[in-house]
Design a protein around this motif. Structure first.
Motif, PDB file in Angstrom:
ATOM      1  N   ASP A 118       0.819  -1.215   0.000  1.00 30.38           N
ATOM      2  CA  ASP A 118       0.000   0.000   0.000  1.00 30.38           C
ATOM      3  C   ASP A 118       0.853   1.266   0.000  1.00 30.38           C
ATOM      4  OD1 ASP A 118      -2.398  -1.453   0.113  1.00 30.38           O
ATOM      5  OD2 ASP A 118      -2.147  -1.734   2.273  1.00 30.38           O
ATOM      6  N   GLY A 119       2.156   1.083  -0.143  1.00 28.84           N
ATOM      7  CA  GLY A 119       3.047   2.239  -0.190  1.00 28.84           C
ATOM      8  C   GLY A 119       3.244   2.925   1.155  1.00 28.84           C
ATOM      9  N   VAL A 120       3.043   2.191   2.258  1.00 32.98           N
ATOM     10  CA  VAL A 120       3.281   2.785   3.579  1.00 32.98           C
ATOM     11  C   VAL A 120       4.689   2.419   4.035  1.00 32.98           C
ATOM     12  CG1 VAL A 120       2.509   2.957   5.970  1.00 32.98           C
ATOM     13  CG2 VAL A 120       0.834   2.548   4.159  1.00 32.98           C
ATOM     14  N   GLY A 121       5.543   3.410   4.117  1.00 33.20           N
ATOM     15  CA  GLY A 121       6.922   3.199   4.528  1.00 33.20           C
ATOM     16  C   GLY A 121       7.179   3.777   5.905  1.00 33.20           C
ATOM     17  N   PRO A 122       8.397   3.579   6.453  1.00 35.36           N
ATOM     18  CA  PRO A 122       8.729   4.068   7.801  1.00 35.36           C
ATOM     19  C   PRO A 122       8.471   5.562   7.991  1.00 35.36           C
ATOM     20  CG  PRO A 122      10.493   2.704   6.924  1.00 35.36           C
ATOM     21  CD  PRO A 122       9.508   2.878   5.813  1.00 35.36           C
ATOM     22  N   GLN A 123       8.667   6.342   6.912  1.00 41.04           N
ATOM     23  CA  GLN A 123       8.491   7.798   7.028  1.00 41.04           C
ATOM     24  C   GLN A 123       7.024   8.175   7.235  1.00 41.04           C
ATOM     25  OE1 GLN A 123       9.432   6.176   4.291  1.00 41.04           O
ATOM     26  NE2 GLN A 123       7.759   6.615   2.860  1.00 41.04           N
ATOM     27  N   ASP A 124       6.116   7.250   6.925  1.00 48.81           N
ATOM     28  CA  ASP A 124       4.687   7.545   7.101  1.00 48.81           C
ATOM     29  C   ASP A 124       4.210   7.252   8.521  1.00 48.81           C
ATOM     30  OD1 ASP A 124       4.277   8.194   4.320  1.00 48.81           O
ATOM     31  OD2 ASP A 124       4.524   6.057   3.917  1.00 48.81           O
ATOM     32  N   LEU A 125       5.059   6.592   9.297  1.00 51.84           N
ATOM     33  CA  LEU A 125       4.674   6.221  10.662  1.00 51.84           C
ATOM     34  C   LEU A 125       5.530   6.992  11.655  1.00 51.84           C
ATOM     35  CD1 LEU A 125       4.536   2.349  10.158  1.00 51.84           C
ATOM     36  CD2 LEU A 125       2.683   4.003   9.864  1.00 51.84           C
ATOM     37  N   SER A 126       5.082   6.958  12.910  1.00 49.42           N
ATOM     38  CA  SER A 126       5.789   7.693  13.952  1.00 49.42           C
ATOM     39  C   SER A 126       6.950   6.855  14.506  1.00 49.42           C
ATOM     40  CB  SER A 126       4.774   8.052  15.029  1.00 49.42           C
ATOM     41  OG  SER A 126       5.397   8.491  16.174  1.00 49.42           O
ATOM     42  N   ILE A 127       7.847   6.465  13.603  1.00 50.81           N
ATOM     43  CA  ILE A 127       8.935   5.559  14.005  1.00 50.81           C
ATOM     44  C   ILE A 127      10.152   6.321  14.540  1.00 50.81           C
ATOM     45  CG2 ILE A 127      10.647   3.930  13.079  1.00 50.81           C
ATOM     46  CD1 ILE A 127       8.409   2.516  11.658  1.00 50.81           C
ATOM     47  N   ASP A 128      10.473   7.457  13.928  1.00 54.92           N
ATOM     48  CA  ASP A 128      11.596   8.266  14.434  1.00 54.92           C
ATOM     49  C   ASP A 128      11.363   8.665  15.892  1.00 54.92           C
ATOM     50  OD1 ASP A 128      12.875   8.090  12.072  1.00 54.92           O
ATOM     51  OD2 ASP A 128      12.363  10.115  11.366  1.00 54.92           O
ATOM     52  N   ALA A 129      10.138   9.103  16.164  1.00 59.05           N
ATOM     53  CA  ALA A 129       9.800   9.519  17.534  1.00 59.05           C
ATOM     54  C   ALA A 129       9.907   8.331  18.486  1.00 59.05           C
ATOM     55  CB  ALA A 129       8.394  10.095  17.568  1.00 59.05           C
ATOM     56  N   LEU A 130       9.521   7.153  18.010  1.00 62.08           N
ATOM     57  CA  LEU A 130       9.619   5.949  18.846  1.00 62.08           C
ATOM     58  C   LEU A 130      11.079   5.644  19.171  1.00 62.08           C
ATOM     59  CD1 LEU A 130       8.562   3.350  20.169  1.00 62.08           C
ATOM     60  CD2 LEU A 130       8.682   2.269  17.917  1.00 62.08           C
TER      61      LEU A 130
END
Ligand code: ZN
Length: 201
Positions: A118-130
């Motif tokens: 679906d084209g959802v990559g790490p940059q689309d999620l709150s992963i850096d903040a995690l």
């Protein structure tokens, strides 16, 4: 397309209600009629509640939870163990775990799961903040409470790799969670057991 049986205002109400999860066009029509019949008892307070919620809702900048204050009620609760950080995909999962009284930690809402299709990559999620929260002094254990779906597990693996050197214990829910299972749909007992029997990732 069915013929309209009411004016555009009522048809619009039905169309909007039909967008709610679990309500198809037929149930939406029933719900609209119910609201209209109970307009003093139900529709007026509901309108007020929707408006108040609309005005006050904020997303917690710390964890991603939805509340009427930021930081949210969970983040500011002093009785919670700050060493436990529970990672969930969605606010619905956070609320499900809270409903089950499964864990007394804090949360991190990712805002979805990785999904290459679906084209959802790490940059689309709150992963850096995690990652930066996981590197903080307080956090000792990260519990990956993600759906037992392919996307959920892909996300879990990705986060585990990222945090290899963060000095935190990474655990995941036990297999009380059925394969393909979505947390929000589990009963409280299963969810609570899966949390208690979590395993090292
Ligand atoms: Zn929060």
């Amino acid at each position: 397309m069915a013929t309209a049986v009411a004016g555009p205002e009522i048809e619009r109400l039905i169309q909007l209600l039909a967008r709610l999860p679990g309500l198809g066009p037929r149930s939406a029509r029933r719900a609209a009629l119910f609201l209209i019949k109970k307009r003093e008892l139900l529709m007026a307070p509901l309108t007020g509640a929707l408006q108040t919620a609309m005005d006050k809702i904020v997303v917690c900048k710390t964890c991603g939870n939805i509340d009427t204050k930021d930081p949210c009620t969970v983040c500011t609760d002093p009785r919670r163990d700050p060493s436990i950080l529970v990672v969930v995909a969605d606010v619905a999962d956070l609320w499900a775990l809270e409903r089950a009284n499964a864990v007394n930690g804090r949360y991190h809402v990712l805002g979805g799961t990785l999904s290459p299709l679906d084209g959802v990559g790490p940059q689309d999620l709150s992963i850096d903040a995690l990652v930066s929260r996981a590197h903080g002094d307080e956090v000792k254990e990260l519990i990956l409470a993600l759906n037992a779906t392919v996307d959920g597990q892909t996300t879990a693996h990705y986060i585990t790799e990222l945090l290899q050197n963060a000095g935190v214990k990474v655990t995941r829910l036990a297999h009380g969670v059925p394969v393909g299972g979505e947390l929000d749909y589990l009963d409280e007992g299963t969810l609570s057991a899966a949390m208690k029997q979590r395993t090292l990732f």
